[in-house]
Scaffold this active site. Sequence first.
Site, short mmCIF file in Angstrom:
data_model
loop_
_atom_site.label_atom_id
_atom_site.label_comp_id
_atom_site.label_asym_id
_atom_site.label_seq_id
_atom_site.Cartn_x
_atom_site.Cartn_y
_atom_site.Cartn_z
CG HIS A 72 -20.87 6.71 -13.32
ND1 HIS A 72 -21.90 8.28 -13.47
CD2 HIS A 72 -20.78 6.62 -12.38
CE1 HIS A 72 -21.65 8.21 -11.96
NE2 HIS A 72 -20.61 7.57 -11.36
CE1 TYR A 200 -25.93 12.04 -19.94
CE2 TYR A 200 -26.45 14.47 -20.38
CZ TYR A 200 -25.26 13.22 -20.14
OH TYR A 200 -24.17 13.42 -20.43
N PRO A 293 -21.79 20.70 -25.74
CG PRO A 293 -22.36 21.55 -23.05
CD PRO A 293 -22.61 21.93 -25.02
CE LYS A 297 -19.96 10.58 -26.97
NZ LYS A 297 -19.18 9.82 -26.74
CE1 TYR A 385 -23.51 11.04 -22.15
CE2 TYR A 385 -22.49 9.24 -21.05
CZ TYR A 385 -22.55 10.10 -20.99
OH TYR A 385 -22.86 11.18 -19.80
P1 FAD Z 1 -8.44 23.36 -24.61
O1 FAD Z 1 -8.81 22.42 -23.39
O2 FAD Z 1 -9.07 24.55 -24.63
O3 FAD Z 1 -7.17 23.61 -24.57
C1 FAD Z 1 -6.45 24.66 -25.16
C2 FAD Z 1 -4.96 25.31 -24.52
O4 FAD Z 1 -4.78 26.43 -25.42
C3 FAD Z 1 -5.95 25.85 -23.44
O5 FAD Z 1 -5.09 26.06 -22.53
C4 FAD Z 1 -5.43 27.78 -23.00
O6 FAD Z 1 -5.26 28.28 -22.69
C5 FAD Z 1 -4.65 27.77 -24.45
N1 FAD Z 1 -4.48 28.08 -24.99
C6 FAD Z 1 -5.65 29.20 -25.94
N2 FAD Z 1 -4.60 30.35 -26.63
C7 FAD Z 1 -3.47 30.15 -27.27
C8 FAD Z 1 -2.32 30.59 -27.13
N3 FAD Z 1 -3.01 31.83 -28.20
N4 FAD Z 1 -0.82 30.38 -27.51
C9 FAD Z 1 -1.57 29.57 -26.44
N5 FAD Z 1 -1.87 28.69 -25.87
C10 FAD Z 1 -3.52 29.00 -26.27
N6 FAD Z 1 -15.08 17.05 -23.25
C11 FAD Z 1 -15.73 15.35 -22.83
O7 FAD Z 1 -15.62 14.72 -23.42
N7 FAD Z 1 -16.92 15.12 -21.81
C12 FAD Z 1 -17.03 16.07 -20.62
O8 FAD Z 1 -17.70 15.72 -19.70
C13 FAD Z 1 -17.30 17.42 -20.93
N8 FAD Z 1 -18.25 18.09 -20.64
C14 FAD Z 1 -18.04 19.81 -20.62
C15 FAD Z 1 -18.37 20.87 -19.68
C16 FAD Z 1 -18.06 21.92 -20.26
C17 FAD Z 1 -19.27 23.17 -19.43
C18 FAD Z 1 -17.68 22.55 -21.34
C19 FAD Z 1 -17.49 24.29 -21.39
C20 FAD Z 1 -16.98 21.68 -21.84
C21 FAD Z 1 -17.41 20.30 -22.12
N9 FAD Z 1 -16.45 19.30 -22.69
C22 FAD Z 1 -16.57 17.85 -22.45
C23 FAD Z 1 -15.73 19.51 -23.42
C24 FAD Z 1 -13.98 19.45 -23.03
O9 FAD Z 1 -14.09 21.10 -22.15
C25 FAD Z 1 -13.07 19.97 -24.64
O10 FAD Z 1 -13.62 19.88 -25.39
C26 FAD Z 1 -11.81 19.75 -24.04
O11 FAD Z 1 -10.98 20.56 -22.92
C27 FAD Z 1 -11.18 19.79 -25.63
O12 FAD Z 1 -9.10 20.38 -25.27
P2 FAD Z 1 -7.77 20.54 -25.74
O13 FAD Z 1 -7.11 20.71 -25.66
O14 FAD Z 1 -8.68 20.63 -27.33
O15 FAD Z 1 -9.14 22.49 -26.00
C1 DHB Z 2 -20.54 16.37 -17.72
C2 DHB Z 2 -20.11 17.52 -18.77
C3 DHB Z 2 -21.05 16.80 -19.90
O1 DHB Z 2 -20.95 17.56 -20.65
C4 DHB Z 2 -21.53 15.99 -19.70
O2 DHB Z 2 -22.26 15.19 -20.56
C5 DHB Z 2 -22.34 15.07 -18.87
C6 DHB Z 2 -20.83 15.38 -17.44
C7 DHB Z 2 -19.80 16.48 -15.82
O3 DHB Z 2 -19.04 17.73 -16.33
O4 DHB Z 2 -19.23 15.81 -15.78
#
Ligand code: FAD
Ligand code: DHB
Length: 394
Positions: A72, A200, A293, A297, A385
């Site tokens: 995009h 948005y 979210p 980021k 962004y």
């Molecule tokens: P996680 O993905 O949470 O991974 C942690 C892992 O550790 C999981 O697999 C979990 O099962 C495991 N775990 C937990 N506890 C234990 C334990 N005790 N023992 C062993 N394993 C364990 N970010 C963006 O950059 N762009 C976006 O568009 C965006 N949109 C989002 C939309 C939504 C609705 C949500 C909820 C989040 C969004 N995010 C976005 C944020 C992004 O999803 C998270 O920041 C990202 O998943 C972080 O990665 P991580 O590996 O740190 O943690």
């Molecule tokens: C999506 C998630 C976000 O948090 C955002 O700011 C934009 C897009 C997505 O899941 O596509």
Amino acid sequence: MRTQVGIVGAGPAGLVLAHLLHRQGIDSVVLERQSREHVERRVRAGVLEHGTVDLLTEVGLADRLLRERMVHHGLELLFEGEAYRIPLRELSGQDITIYGQHELVKDLIAARIATGEPLLFAVDDVVLAGLDGVTPTISFTEDGARRELHCDIVAGCDGFHGISRDHVPDGAATYYEREYPFAWLGILAQARPSSEELIYAYHDRGFALHSMRSPEITRLYLQVRPDEPLAEWPDERIWSELRSRLARRAGGWTLSDGPILEKGITAMRSFVMDPMRYGRLFLAGDAAHIVPPTGAKGLNLAVADVLVLAGALDAWFRSGNSALLDAYSQTCLRRVWRVQHFSWWMTSMLHRAADADPFTHQLQLSQLRYVTSSRAAATSLAENYVGLPLPGRG
Ligand code: FAD
Ligand code: DHB
């Protein structure tokens, strides 16, 4: 069992770290609480910064991503029934990539398995010990048997609800936190996206976001109350609310709908731990910080952390030089706070609190008018962004 780096959590942070370490010749073991099927199906983020994509490409993790992603060049801000385009590419020179987090996680798991190095799913009761000494251990249950993993370093990549952060003694870190009086209800629908770019929307009834995963799948979000049960949101109510909040005054725009494939509610908070380290435990990604979210980021920040950590561990294992490792937290936190500010700013500009006063509403509208009419203000949004340069690059 023994390894150099014990990694708790197989989300984006843990899996990208494992891959970077493998390329540097450093052994690791990844321990994940959930099953492989569960983590491969967990629908979350969708927007990748150009720096994240470049890094994944350089380290050989982006073959399918580059084939299947959507690129995009801009996004839309919609308020008072009018849509305004922020031309990201024109203003910042960069694009963003749309690719589902669970698709990326599938690719990361496949890459890890291809290395033949350990990635254990469905482990239980992970407990860390000896973090303030030189041989920390991770004990866990696998197939009913208790096992112990001896490490040089433990990487806590287990997300916001993980256990790693709980092993930091009281007083050893400062925590900064803000909760927001709203949450996001997210759906994935079998429906053609109704626009080529993300929308948005700020609306009297609350925020809405139109995103997508492919030419056939739409991803949509609605601001809801944090305590709202999903049961109060039957499909027709969701579509009707989305149609209201995404409507344009001039008409002529329709939201395509279709079967809802997935539905969930996510609370919104800002959270930072400082330092992101205790002894031989290094925290990365959502385990150390959470952003609301709205700025898209979290995943990108998780990748930035582990890039810094992998570089620091490389120097330390190679030459015993701990300077980069000692600077890990400080290096990461500079980016974390920039991203915290941007995410808080986007959130504050676009959401409507239930008890919002008219003054706040006028400030939000003024900010939206400014960011959609001033090239300087739009450029600032665009540069944040698409993502500021990763640490050590640019
Ligand atoms: P996680 O993905 O949470 O991974 C942690 C892992 O550790 C999981 O697999 C979990 O099962 C495991 N775990 C937990 N506890 C234990 C334990 N005790 N023992 C062993 N394993 C364990 N970010 C963006 O950059 N762009 C976006 O568009 C965006 N949109 C989002 C939309 C939504 C609705 C949500 C909820 C989040 C969004 N995010 C976005 C944020 C992004 O999803 C998270 O920041 C990202 O998943 C972080 O990665 P991580 O590996 O740190 O943690
Ligand atoms: C999506 C998630 C976000 O948090 C955002 O700011 C934009 C897009 C997505 O899941 O596509």
